[in-house]
Design a protein around this motif. Structure first.
Motif, PDB file in Angstrom:
ATOM      1  N   GLN A 131       0.916  -1.121  -0.066  1.00 15.93           N
ATOM      2  CA  GLN A 131      -0.084  -0.045  -0.215  1.00 15.93           C
ATOM      3  C   GLN A 131       0.928   1.365   0.007  1.00 15.93           C
ATOM      4  O   GLN A 131       0.495   2.264  -0.698  1.00 15.93           O
ATOM      5  CB  GLN A 131      -1.004   0.093   1.163  1.00 15.93           C
ATOM      6  N   ALA A 148      -0.880  -8.831  -5.509  1.00 10.66           N
ATOM      7  CA  ALA A 148      -1.197  -9.482  -4.109  1.00 10.66           C
ATOM      8  C   ALA A 148      -0.488 -10.752  -3.771  1.00 10.66           C
ATOM      9  O   ALA A 148      -0.732 -11.779  -3.792  1.00 10.66           O
ATOM     10  CB  ALA A 148      -2.810  -9.737  -4.059  1.00 10.66           C
ATOM     11  N   PRO A 152      -3.150  -8.992   0.829  1.00 14.69           N
ATOM     12  CA  PRO A 152      -4.140  -9.265   0.193  1.00 14.69           C
ATOM     13  C   PRO A 152      -4.829  -8.196  -0.619  1.00 14.69           C
ATOM     14  O   PRO A 152      -4.405  -6.975  -0.210  1.00 14.69           O
ATOM     15  CB  PRO A 152      -5.576  -9.682   1.259  1.00 14.69           C
ATOM     16  N   ALA A 153      -5.507  -8.360  -1.798  1.00 19.56           N
ATOM     17  CA  ALA A 153      -5.831  -7.194  -2.674  1.00 19.56           C
ATOM     18  C   ALA A 153      -6.726  -6.186  -1.867  1.00 19.56           C
ATOM     19  O   ALA A 153      -6.610  -4.942  -2.447  1.00 19.56           O
ATOM     20  CB  ALA A 153      -6.867  -7.796  -3.861  1.00 19.56           C
ATOM     21  N   GLN A 154      -7.555  -6.540  -0.685  1.00 21.56           N
ATOM     22  CA  GLN A 154      -8.183  -5.409  -0.191  1.00 21.56           C
ATOM     23  C   GLN A 154      -7.283  -4.439   0.457  1.00 21.56           C
ATOM     24  O   GLN A 154      -7.599  -3.212   0.707  1.00 21.56           O
ATOM     25  CB  GLN A 154      -8.977  -6.036   0.979  1.00 21.56           C
ATOM     26  N   TYR A 155      -5.945  -4.681   0.478  1.00 15.41           N
ATOM     27  CA  TYR A 155      -5.005  -3.593   1.058  1.00 15.41           C
ATOM     28  C   TYR A 155      -4.404  -2.910   0.049  1.00 15.41           C
ATOM     29  O   TYR A 155      -3.537  -2.091   0.248  1.00 15.41           O
ATOM     30  CB  TYR A 155      -3.998  -4.451   2.062  1.00 15.41           C
ATOM     31  N   ASP A 157      -5.717  -0.845  -2.512  1.00 18.42           N
ATOM     32  CA  ASP A 157      -6.317  -0.051  -3.162  1.00 18.42           C
ATOM     33  C   ASP A 157      -5.634   1.094  -3.501  1.00 18.42           C
ATOM     34  O   ASP A 157      -4.744   1.506  -3.051  1.00 18.42           O
ATOM     35  CB  ASP A 157      -7.735   0.566  -2.442  1.00 18.42           C
ATOM     36  N   SER A 164      -3.948 -11.047  -9.074  1.00 16.58           N
ATOM     37  CA  SER A 164      -3.785 -11.891  -7.774  1.00 16.58           C
ATOM     38  C   SER A 164      -2.591 -12.725  -7.827  1.00 16.58           C
ATOM     39  O   SER A 164      -2.485 -13.715  -7.012  1.00 16.58           O
ATOM     40  CB  SER A 164      -4.966 -12.601  -7.746  1.00 16.58           C
TER      41      SER A 164
END
Length: 185
Positions: A131, A148, A152-155, A157, A164
């Motif tokens: 990030q 990722a 994980p991808a959620q972090y 952004d 992935s």
């Protein structure tokens, strides 16, 4: 935890130590001693691992005359002692934590790389796994892909595209090369 560490990835080792000391209310510890002990631990127990597709990506870019730089929050000493020289030879420039006053998320590491490569930020594609690196690249004006691996991808952004796996990233870069979407030297 690994997540605590990986969320700080991209900062210099002193920035990471300070942030973790602050989070855990341990500011009375000597930061230089802590960083030295961490580096010794890393050298003793960490096994450098290269994802297999990385070589395919680097070869593809090199064969298509794409100028590449490496920007890392690691020290020059760590890079020289852990990364195979043959791998480092793919990069025209290497910017380490020793080359900057401010680490990621500050744009300085990528700004230095852009200048060293003699490019405009709009010509640069950054591939990040953290990030803070994404923030640094975007503040420097670069397009940024994220992968990722450690987070994980959620972090991740803020990246222009998130992958992935390295296979997905390789496929995307092959497509960019085929469609002549990458800037050459």
């Amino acid at each position: 935890t690994p997540l605590d560490y990986f969320l700080l990835e991209g900062m210099t080792r002193f920035q990471i130590a300070y942030e973790l000391m602050k989070q855990h209310q341990m500011l009375d510890i000597n930061i230089n001693e802590l960083v030295d002990r961490k580096e010794q631990y890393f050298a003793k127990y960490n096994k450098y691992k290269l994802y297999p597709e990385i070589i395919d990506i680097l070869i593809l870019l090199k064969e298509n005359d794409v100028n590449m730089g490496l920007v890392t929050g690691a020290s020059k000493n760590r890079i020289q002692n852990t990364v195979d020289k043959a791998l480092l030879d793919y990069f025209s420039i290497i910017i380490t934590a020793d080359d900057v006053d401010k680490g990621k998320p500050d744009p300085e590491p990528y700004v230095r790389a852009i200048h060293a490569l003699k490019l405009d930020a709009s010509q640069c594609l950054v591939i990040e796994n953290a990030q803070l690196g994404i923030q640094s690249a975007k503040k420097a004006g670069c397009k940024c892909f994220a992968i990722a691996t450690t987070l994980p991808a959620q972090y991740l952004d803020g990246a222009d595209e998130i992958f992935s796996s390295h296979d997905e990233l390789l496929f995307r870069i092959q497509n960019m090369v085929t469609n002549k979407l990458l800037i050459k030297d």
